[in-house]
Structure formats: C-alpha cells, structure tokens
Motif scaffolding. Structure first.
Motif, PDB file in Angstrom:
ATOM      1  N   LEU A  30     -26.211 -27.689 118.072  1.00  0.00           N
ATOM      2  CA  LEU A  30     -25.719 -26.671 118.901  1.00  0.00           C
ATOM      3  C   LEU A  30     -24.803 -27.056 120.117  1.00  0.00           C
ATOM      4  O   LEU A  30     -23.815 -26.136 120.659  1.00  0.00           O
ATOM      5  CB  LEU A  30     -27.106 -26.214 119.827  1.00  0.00           C
ATOM      6  CG  LEU A  30     -28.253 -25.384 118.984  1.00  0.00           C
ATOM      7  CD1 LEU A  30     -29.475 -25.470 119.519  1.00  0.00           C
ATOM      8  CD2 LEU A  30     -27.689 -24.304 118.532  1.00  0.00           C
ATOM      9  N   VAL A  31     -24.894 -28.172 120.587  1.00  0.00           N
ATOM     10  CA  VAL A  31     -24.014 -28.679 121.531  1.00  0.00           C
ATOM     11  C   VAL A  31     -22.539 -28.762 121.257  1.00  0.00           C
ATOM     12  O   VAL A  31     -21.740 -28.428 121.869  1.00  0.00           O
ATOM     13  CB  VAL A  31     -24.529 -30.105 122.249  1.00  0.00           C
ATOM     14  CG1 VAL A  31     -23.485 -30.840 123.261  1.00  0.00           C
ATOM     15  CG2 VAL A  31     -25.882 -30.203 122.883  1.00  0.00           C
ATOM     16  N   LEU A  32     -22.572 -29.410 120.111  1.00  0.00           N
ATOM     17  CA  LEU A  32     -20.906 -29.669 119.557  1.00  0.00           C
ATOM     18  C   LEU A  32     -20.273 -28.440 119.037  1.00  0.00           C
ATOM     19  O   LEU A  32     -19.024 -28.315 119.335  1.00  0.00           O
ATOM     20  CB  LEU A  32     -21.107 -30.419 118.189  1.00  0.00           C
ATOM     21  CG  LEU A  32     -21.642 -31.910 118.333  1.00  0.00           C
ATOM     22  CD1 LEU A  32     -21.591 -32.774 117.032  1.00  0.00           C
ATOM     23  CD2 LEU A  32     -20.588 -32.943 119.423  1.00  0.00           C
ATOM     24  N   THR A  33     -21.064 -27.448 118.538  1.00  0.00           N
ATOM     25  CA  THR A  33     -20.536 -26.126 118.040  1.00  0.00           C
ATOM     26  C   THR A  33     -20.024 -25.452 119.656  1.00  0.00           C
ATOM     27  O   THR A  33     -19.051 -24.524 119.493  1.00  0.00           O
ATOM     28  CB  THR A  33     -21.314 -25.341 117.160  1.00  0.00           C
ATOM     29  OG1 THR A  33     -22.646 -25.133 117.945  1.00  0.00           O
ATOM     30  CG2 THR A  33     -21.477 -25.967 115.825  1.00  0.00           C
ATOM     31  N   GLY A  34     -21.104 -25.562 120.628  1.00  0.00           N
ATOM     32  CA  GLY A  34     -20.821 -24.833 121.858  1.00  0.00           C
ATOM     33  C   GLY A  34     -19.354 -25.319 122.430  1.00  0.00           C
ATOM     34  O   GLY A  34     -18.647 -24.332 122.812  1.00  0.00           O
ATOM     35  N   ILE A  35     -19.189 -26.628 122.347  1.00  0.00           N
ATOM     36  CA  ILE A  35     -17.904 -27.006 122.800  1.00  0.00           C
ATOM     37  C   ILE A  35     -16.937 -26.433 122.021  1.00  0.00           C
ATOM     38  O   ILE A  35     -15.355 -26.268 122.534  1.00  0.00           O
ATOM     39  CB  ILE A  35     -17.885 -28.601 122.836  1.00  0.00           C
ATOM     40  CG1 ILE A  35     -19.022 -29.135 123.812  1.00  0.00           C
ATOM     41  CG2 ILE A  35     -16.423 -29.006 123.313  1.00  0.00           C
ATOM     42  CD1 ILE A  35     -19.179 -30.607 123.595  1.00  0.00           C
ATOM     43  N   GLY A  36     -16.774 -26.711 120.672  1.00  0.00           N
ATOM     44  CA  GLY A  36     -15.713 -26.159 119.864  1.00  0.00           C
ATOM     45  C   GLY A  36     -15.292 -24.872 119.853  1.00  0.00           C
ATOM     46  O   GLY A  36     -14.183 -24.427 119.764  1.00  0.00           O
TER      47      GLY A  36
ATOM     48  N   VAL B 126     -22.905 -22.233 127.431  1.00  0.00           N
ATOM     49  CA  VAL B 126     -23.859 -22.206 128.496  1.00  0.00           C
ATOM     50  C   VAL B 126     -25.170 -22.173 127.790  1.00  0.00           C
ATOM     51  O   VAL B 126     -26.463 -22.748 127.656  1.00  0.00           O
ATOM     52  CB  VAL B 126     -23.981 -21.510 129.472  1.00  0.00           C
ATOM     53  CG1 VAL B 126     -25.319 -21.432 130.255  1.00  0.00           C
ATOM     54  CG2 VAL B 126     -22.588 -21.829 130.443  1.00  0.00           C
ATOM     55  N   GLY B 127     -25.314 -21.055 126.844  1.00  0.00           N
ATOM     56  CA  GLY B 127     -26.467 -20.512 125.908  1.00  0.00           C
ATOM     57  C   GLY B 127     -26.785 -21.803 124.954  1.00  0.00           C
ATOM     58  O   GLY B 127     -27.923 -22.003 124.674  1.00  0.00           O
ATOM     59  N   ALA B 128     -25.819 -22.445 124.326  1.00  0.00           N
ATOM     60  CA  ALA B 128     -26.341 -23.470 123.344  1.00  0.00           C
ATOM     61  C   ALA B 128     -26.903 -24.622 124.160  1.00  0.00           C
ATOM     62  O   ALA B 128     -27.730 -25.278 123.580  1.00  0.00           O
ATOM     63  CB  ALA B 128     -24.898 -23.861 122.782  1.00  0.00           C
ATOM     64  N   LEU B 129     -26.394 -25.088 125.315  1.00  0.00           N
ATOM     65  CA  LEU B 129     -26.855 -26.139 125.899  1.00  0.00           C
ATOM     66  C   LEU B 129     -28.558 -25.869 126.327  1.00  0.00           C
ATOM     67  O   LEU B 129     -29.288 -26.663 126.490  1.00  0.00           O
ATOM     68  CB  LEU B 129     -26.134 -26.430 127.205  1.00  0.00           C
ATOM     69  CG  LEU B 129     -24.883 -27.132 127.180  1.00  0.00           C
ATOM     70  CD1 LEU B 129     -23.967 -27.437 128.448  1.00  0.00           C
ATOM     71  CD2 LEU B 129     -24.869 -28.218 126.192  1.00  0.00           C
TER      72      LEU B 129
END
Length: 444
Positions: free
Chosen positions: A79-85, A183-186
C-alpha cells in the motif's frame, strides 16, 4: 437493518471500512480531471481514451501479482509503495501536458502505463480481509455495503473534481487525486496494523463473533500463513498448500464467470463515464460533468443500500438487465440522437439507471469470494481488479474513437450492449449452476 447493526458491532471493522472507502476517493476523482487535461493538451478524445486505457491497463497487468503479494504478507508495504508511485506518476503526466506539445502523447502512454501499475490496491486488499473478520452470514450484506460505499465515493469524487476544475484547472484536480491516493494508502495501512492484520490471509485480532481463529506459519520457502477456524477448546495447525492448490483459479467455473462478467460490466460503465465528460465539455459546461456522474453514482448508492437491506436476494442477471435498460434510455437522450434535451431529464435517467450498478458489483464480489479458497482471496480479487480495469482499458480507446466520429449517443449505446452481454452470461451461468446443484444430490 439488523444486519447493518451487527456489522457495526464487529471489532475494528468500522474503522477499516471507513478508511478503505476514503482511500478509494481518488478513483472517482481522476477520470474527469485526466480526460479534460488530455483533451485540452491534444484535442482528441481518441488520444485521451488511449492514454486513459494505458493507465487502466497498467492496473490490469499487475492486479493478480499484487493480490498474491498481499496473500503472502506484504499488504501494508504494498500500500505504501504504490501510494508513492501513483503520486509521482500523476505528477509526471501533468508536467508533460504543461511542458510538451500535444504530439508527444505516445511518450505519455508509457508514463500512464507505469502510473497505472502503481495504483493503490485498496479494494482487493480490503475485500480479502472482510471474510476474515466478518461471519459468513453477514457476507452478502457487507459486500453490498462495500459496493454502496464505493458508489458514495464515486458520487463525491466527481463533485470535488468539478469544484477544482472550476476554481483552478484540471491539472490541479489530477494532482489532488495523487495526494488523496497517497494519504489514503498510508491511513488504511495504519488501520490494518492497529487491527493486527498483516495481510489479507494473515491472522487478525478482529474475529467473527462466536469464532476463534489461529494461524501457523508454513515453511520458509512457502512464505505464507493460513488461518484455521477453531473452537475455544481446539487448535488446528495450518499446513503448507499442496502444489495442486496453487493451480490457476480459472479452473473454477464460477470464478471464471465472475471475471468475464466483471470485464463486460466495467467496460460498459466506463463508456458512459467518458461520454458524459465529453458531452459536458462539448456543451461548454465542463463543470457539469461532475454533476452528471455524481447523479449516476448517487442512484447506484441508493440502489445498493436498498438491495443490501432486502432479505430476499435479487438475481444477478436481473440487476445487469436493469443496468442495460438504463444505459439504452440514456443513449436516446444524447447527441446526435437528441440534440437538445433538458439537463434535468438526463439527471433523472442517470439516477434511475444507476440504481442497478452497486447491486451488480456486489453480486460479482460475492460470486468471486465464494468461488475460491479462503487463503487465495486476495489473489482472486486481484484478478477481479484486472477484469475491471481491463474492461475499462479496452473500452476507453473505443469510446474515444466513437466520440470523435459519432458522438456520445453511439458510445453509450455500445455500453448498453456490453451490459446486455454481461446479463446474458450471468443468466447462462446461473442456470448451469442450478443444473449442477440438481445433479449432485442425485449422485450422492
């Protein structure tokens, strides 16, 4: 209403459900803003459809792999990595439209594809988690509630985008999508951690009422965990899955049917979304596109809530038939079939036609969830995500070409045909399942 009250009393579920919904807001915000950015950059709906299709194709390509990663215990990291990408990818797309000539769109296709591959997999992770913390008798209500909640987000997103487009410009709306996704992913990852959930297949601190679950790690080479339901006085240790258990899910007829129906249904839905944006833009009312889509999704939310509260199930094929009828009526009201039509009439048809969307989606969720082994549900919903985004990826370029050549009435009519195909497939599948159910007792 008792079923909704029961869901609210399950530990950790309300918080997880809320964040899973808010984390999906970006999905409904993006189509309007991105379409307006791309058409303003290149001037062609066909090109906008190709770029939008590339983005959704990226989601389709990695859906199953991300589902397996979630099954293997990497949900929060994923979730975190895809949110950044995803945030970075949308930023690059907007920057390209500001600094490059429209003829450079082929380069943007690659960027869109990579951005789609970084889409945050909130829906497939959450749908794999629900059966682990919710009793099976509440499963249909939860999946219907999830589909309804998704439609609430689908209603809110276009309105927010319209405000940003009107107050600022479409580029800011696209960047807002990236920020919301990040923000939603985090937040959802943090909610999973606080609930003691390490992945869609891992043991969780939140358990269905009257159930106690335990899990044991399998061999280091397998890298997976399986939950085993036990009574209060017994503990069962999960064993490593046999090789045949890792065979393709497509050997399961109900699963395969759910995937095909989802592909056709989502292709139909996205043909309408893009057509509404084009109609509003060509009418010099770009901000109206958000209102149109929001009205459609409001109808979906109302229909989903109503069906979820019913004790008697509505056949999947009947839900899809209602969707096809609504799209056909909408096609009659749009150019070139009808050049001048009151907006309020279009809104009424959108609302009524939309009431079938969330119930149809919920039926797909239940079919896929019930067709696969518990420990492979994240993978299954990865395939479901691939089917949905794949349908959109196939639909958007075709819709763009039809919009450039013929107008929104034709593209929406094609969507109605796709919904009708999904209905026929669902009906045939249900009849085949009924025949199989009749045969099994006879053999026993």
């Amino acid at each position: 209403m008792k079923s909704y009250t029961a869901l609210a009393g399950i530990p950790h579920l309300p918080r997880l459900f809320l964040w899973s919904m808010l984390a999906r807001l970006n999905v409904s915000m993006l189509p309007i803003g991105l379409t307006l950015v791309l058409v303003g950059w290149n001037g062609s709906y066909a090109v906008a459809g190709v770029l939008g299709g590339a983005l959704t194709a990226g989601q389709a390509l990695v859906g199953p792999a991300r589902g397996r990663a979630a099954d293997w215990g990497a949900a929060r990291k994923l979730l975190v990595l895809t949110g950044i990408g995803y945030l970075v990818g949308l930023g690059v797309l907007v920057l390209m439209t500001r600094t490059m000539p429209g003829g450079g769109w082929p380069i943007a296709v690659l960027v869109a594809l990579l951005t789609g591959m970084s889409t945050v997999p909130i829906s497939q992770v959450s749908r794999a988690v629900w059966p682990k913390i919710v009793p099976s008798e509440l499963g249909r209500t939860l999946f219907t509630l999830e589909a309804t909640g998704s439609e609430v987000m689908q209603t809110t997103g276009p309105l927010l985008t319209s405000l940003l487009v009107t107050a600022l410009d479409p580029g800011y709306a696209v960047m807002a999508c990236g920020i919301v996704a990040f923000v939603g992913a985090l937040a959802f990852a943090a909610a999973l951690g606080s609930a003691g959930i390490r992945s869609g297949a891992d043991q969780t601190a939140a358990k269905p009422q009257a159930e106690t679950e335990t899990a044991a790690e399998t061999g280091a080479d397998a890298g997976t965990e399986e939950d085993t339901a036990t009574s209060a006085s017994a503990v069962t240790t999960a064993s490593a899955p046999e090789p045949e258990e890792r065979r393709t899910l497509f050997v399961l007829p109900k699963f395969t049917l759910g995937i095909v129906v989802t592909l056709a249904m989502m292709a139909a839905i996205f043909s309408v979304n893009l057509s509404l944006v084009a109609w509003a833009r060509d009418s010099h009312e770009s901000g109206l596109s958000g209102v149109l889509i929001a009205c459609w999704t409001t109808g979906s939310a109302v229909g989903g809530f109503g069906v979820g509260a019913l004790r008697k199930d509505v056949p999947h094929s009947a839900r899809l038939a209602a969707m096809a009828v609504g799209m056909a009526l909408l096609a009659v009201l749009l150019p070139p079939v009808t050049e001048t039509i009151p907006v309020w009439l279009v809104l009424v048809v959108l609302f009524l036609g939309g009431t079938a969307i969330a119930p149809s989606m919920a039926a797909n969720f239940m079919q896929v969830s019930g067709a696969v082994p518990q420990e492979r549900r994240a993978e299954a919903f990865g395939w479901l995500a691939t089917a949905g985004t794949g349908g959109a990826a196939l639909s958007m370029p075709v819709t763009g070409v039809l919009l450039d050549a013929s107008g929104p009435a034709v593209s929406v009519a094609v969507g109605a045909v796709l919904a009708l195909c999904a209905m026929v497939l669902s009906y045939i599948g249900s009849k085949r399942a009924e025949r199989n159910d009749e045969v099994v007792p006879a053999e026993a």
